[in-house]
Motif scaffolding. Structure first.
Motif, PDB file in Angstrom:
ATOM      1  N   ARG A   1       3.020  16.638  30.264  1.00  0.00           N
ATOM      2  CA  ARG A   1       3.810  15.163  31.197  1.00  0.00           C
ATOM      3  C   ARG A   1       3.099  15.993  32.682  1.00  0.00           C
TER       4      ARG A   1
ATOM      5  N   GLU B   1       3.478  21.880  32.842  1.00  0.00           N
ATOM      6  CA  GLU B   1       4.491  21.103  32.017  1.00  0.00           C
ATOM      7  C   GLU B   1       6.003  21.739  32.562  1.00  0.00           C
TER       8      GLU B   1
ATOM      9  N   MET C   1       1.123   7.954  23.908  1.00  0.00           N
ATOM     10  CA  MET C   1       0.548   7.506  24.765  1.00  0.00           C
ATOM     11  C   MET C   1      -0.532   6.420  23.672  1.00  0.00           C
TER      12      MET C   1
ATOM     13  N   VAL D   1       3.485   4.240  27.093  1.00  0.00           N
ATOM     14  CA  VAL D   1       4.116   5.554  26.819  1.00  0.00           C
ATOM     15  C   VAL D   1       5.368   5.208  26.101  1.00  0.00           C
ATOM     16  N   GLU D   2       5.783   6.127  25.163  1.00  0.00           N
ATOM     17  CA  GLU D   2       6.777   6.523  24.279  1.00  0.00           C
ATOM     18  C   GLU D   2       7.269   7.641  24.413  1.00  0.00           C
ATOM     19  N   GLY D   3       8.820   8.018  23.952  1.00  0.00           N
ATOM     20  CA  GLY D   3       9.020   9.629  24.512  1.00  0.00           C
ATOM     21  C   GLY D   3       9.097  10.041  25.773  1.00  0.00           C
ATOM     22  N   ALA D   4       9.006   8.821  27.024  1.00  0.00           N
ATOM     23  CA  ALA D   4       9.144   9.272  28.435  1.00  0.00           C
ATOM     24  C   ALA D   4      10.200   9.912  28.958  1.00  0.00           C
ATOM     25  N   ARG D   5      11.115   9.567  28.383  1.00  0.00           N
ATOM     26  CA  ARG D   5      12.716  10.319  28.716  1.00  0.00           C
ATOM     27  C   ARG D   5      12.857  11.061  27.949  1.00  0.00           C
TER      28      ARG D   5
ATOM     29  N   ASP E   1      -0.578  11.074  34.797  1.00  0.00           N
ATOM     30  CA  ASP E   1      -0.201  10.603  35.066  1.00  0.00           C
ATOM     31  C   ASP E   1      -1.289   9.867  35.801  1.00  0.00           C
TER      32      ASP E   1
ATOM     33  N   ARG F   1       4.443  14.109  25.056  1.00  0.00           N
ATOM     34  CA  ARG F   1       4.312  12.415  25.189  1.00  0.00           C
ATOM     35  C   ARG F   1       3.852  11.640  24.084  1.00  0.00           C
TER      36      ARG F   1
ATOM     37  N   ASP G   1      12.421  16.010  25.438  1.00  0.00           N
ATOM     38  CA  ASP G   1      11.178  16.132  24.414  1.00  0.00           C
ATOM     39  C   ASP G   1       9.982  16.950  24.927  1.00  0.00           C
TER      40      ASP G   1
ATOM     41  N   ARG H   1      -1.588  11.792  21.172  1.00  0.00           N
ATOM     42  CA  ARG H   1       0.664  12.239  20.484  1.00  0.00           C
ATOM     43  C   ARG H   1      -0.349  14.119  21.515  1.00  0.00           C
TER      44      ARG H   1
END
Ligand code: UD1
Length: 427
Positions: free
Chosen positions: A46, A408, A78, A66-70, A51, A76, A73, A42
């Motif tokens: 980014r 980031e 992963m 990946v959750e929360g990639a958009r 990546d 991320r 927030d 968690r």
């Protein structure tokens, strides 16, 4: 290739959310190679390097979701899973772009019995050899071969065995490789003169969450009881102390005040002491650390050294801040040779800096003037951003891909606190 355009002179003020630490992320990601169960990380920043590391792991057979990639927030989540390794080779094409790729060597050889990783090669901030990484794995029984630009490590039949690793100099990366390998070796490993950077403690805590047994976390002597297998875990990446320190320098040079939300004082003692010595107020509170300038910074004498001393990764940003200090500062870089590549660029903006060997004398000037500049590494690029924020007129910082590796959403964070900053496409 993008560039960043800054019109300097605005006092920065407001809250800056501090992201997950890049250097912690880059050693937590390869932990996924140590288990066939899922590892969820968690608060991953980014960043291009995160990546890139994900792609390297995909090539080795690790699935990444990946959750929360958009959305807007920060951070991320992963989930990585290396049910089976598809390959034990980290190829040249990926490793050459990201030195931290060497951190897969220890975990792969520990899990699969052998690993082949392209040699990272030279780097803009010095030679950066990997001999200590290799010596550590040899101490655990691995045989090392170098051929055709690759290093191949092979464990004895039955796997790596615990051993005693004594580092002649402190190395963050070599300590990390040693820790990950030792976690799956047979028996006890002792690491002497281990790096004590907070990112090492973060790695230890993640390994413990995966079932490892480690004594001496946060000290220079780490004792690891190797396990036959590790299990999955859910782990939150620590805040980025270098990002926080960089924004502190931006607050100080613009005569502003920034609240670094999420920053932890215990990770930043030497950085905060440097700021305080420069006359900047530092106020820790429950949510983070408030940094406020009191006029021009005062000159400093600073020397970089392994944690808990002043970090080499903050040298360039402090130097930028001190170009406008009252008096002459003396900075000494003891970790990497050739880490003054920002000096000629800062000079183009009107800074007065003289370098002799490892020491730089920075005489405070009345003003910096915007210019076109570029840097050859991540922290050097950030020093140009810090200078540009206070410079008169417009500065264009080229080769923004360095910044994208480590900061980031830089423009978003800085414009939210009052900077006049934008990104434009080159050409
Ligand atoms: C890590 C950080 C980097 C930081 C550095 C020092 C990551 C991804 N990178 O880099 O941002 O600037 O720590 O805090 O976490 N050395 C050897 N042989 C080796 C390894 C290192 O001689 O095998 C030397 C290096 O040339 C350097 C010193 O040891 O002079 C410290 O380097 P090290 O701590 O290993 O840096 P990295 O892990 O590469």
């Amino acid at each position: 290739m993008d560039r960043i355009i800054i019109r300097g002179g605005n006092r920065l003020s407001g809250r800056v959310p501090i992201s997950g630490a890049k250097n912690a992320a880059l050693t937590l990601l390869p932990c996924a190679l140590l288990t066939d169960e899922a590892l969820t990380l968690r608060n991953l920043p980014r960043l291009a390097d995160v990546d890139g590391f994900g792609h390297l792991l995909n090539g080795l057979g690790v699935s990444t979701a990946v959750e929360g990639a958009r959305g807007n927030d920060f951070g991320r989540v992963m989930t990585l899973r290396a049910e089976q390794l598809a390959s034990t080779v980290a190829p040249y094409d990926i490793v050459r772009k990201m030195r931290a790729s060497i951190l897969v060597l220890g975990p792969i050889v520990a899990r699969a019995g052998e690993a082949t990783v392209s040699l990272p090669g030279g780097c803009a901030i010095g030679n950066r050899p990997i001999d200590l990484h290799l010596k550590a794995l040899e101490a655990l029984g691995a045989e090392i071969e170098l051929a055709a630009g690759y290093v191949r490590a092979k464990a004895p039949r039955g796997g790596l065995v615990g051993g005693r690793i004594v580092f002649p100099v402190v190395s963050v990366g070599a300590t990390e490789n040693a820790l990950m390998a030792a976690a799956l070796a047979k028996g006890e490993t002792v690491i002497e003169n281990a790096a004590r950077e907070p990112e090492i403690a973060d790695l230890c805590r993640c390994l413990v969450a995966m079932g490892a047994e480690i004594d001496g976390i946060g000290t220079e002597r780490l004792t690891i009881q190797g396990k036959d297998r590790l299990h999955g875990a859910d782990y939150r990446v620590m805040p980025d102390r270098i990002e926080a320190g960089s924004y502190a320098c931006a607050a100080a040079i613009t005569g502003g005040s920034l609240d670094l939300i999420g920053a932890r004082t215990e990770d930043m003692t030497a950085i905060l002491a440097g700021l305080t010595d420069a006359g900047i107020s530092v106020t820790p509170h429950a949510e983070g650390i408030l940094i406020a300038a009191n006029g021009r910074p005062t000159a400093l004498t600073l020397s970089t050294a392994p944690f808990p001393a002043f970090p080499t990764d903050m040298q360039a940003q402090f130097m930028a801040m001190l170009t406008l200090a009252d008096g002459a500062s003396v900075l000494t870089e003891t970790i990497f040779e050739n880490r003054y590549m920002h000096v000629p660029e800062l000079a183009r903006m009107g800074a007065d800096i003289q370098v002799r060997g490892r020491t730089a004398v920075v005489r405070g000037v009345d003003a910096l003037i915007g210019a076109e500049v570029m840097a050859t590494d991540l922290r050097a690029s950030m020093s140009l951003i810090v200078a540009a924020l206070a410079a008169e007129g417009e500065t264009q910082v080229h080769r923004v891909y360095h910044l994208d590796r480590g900061y980031e959403r830089l423009e978003e964070k800085l414009s939210a606190v009052g900077a006049d900053i934008e990104r434009a496409s080159e050409g």
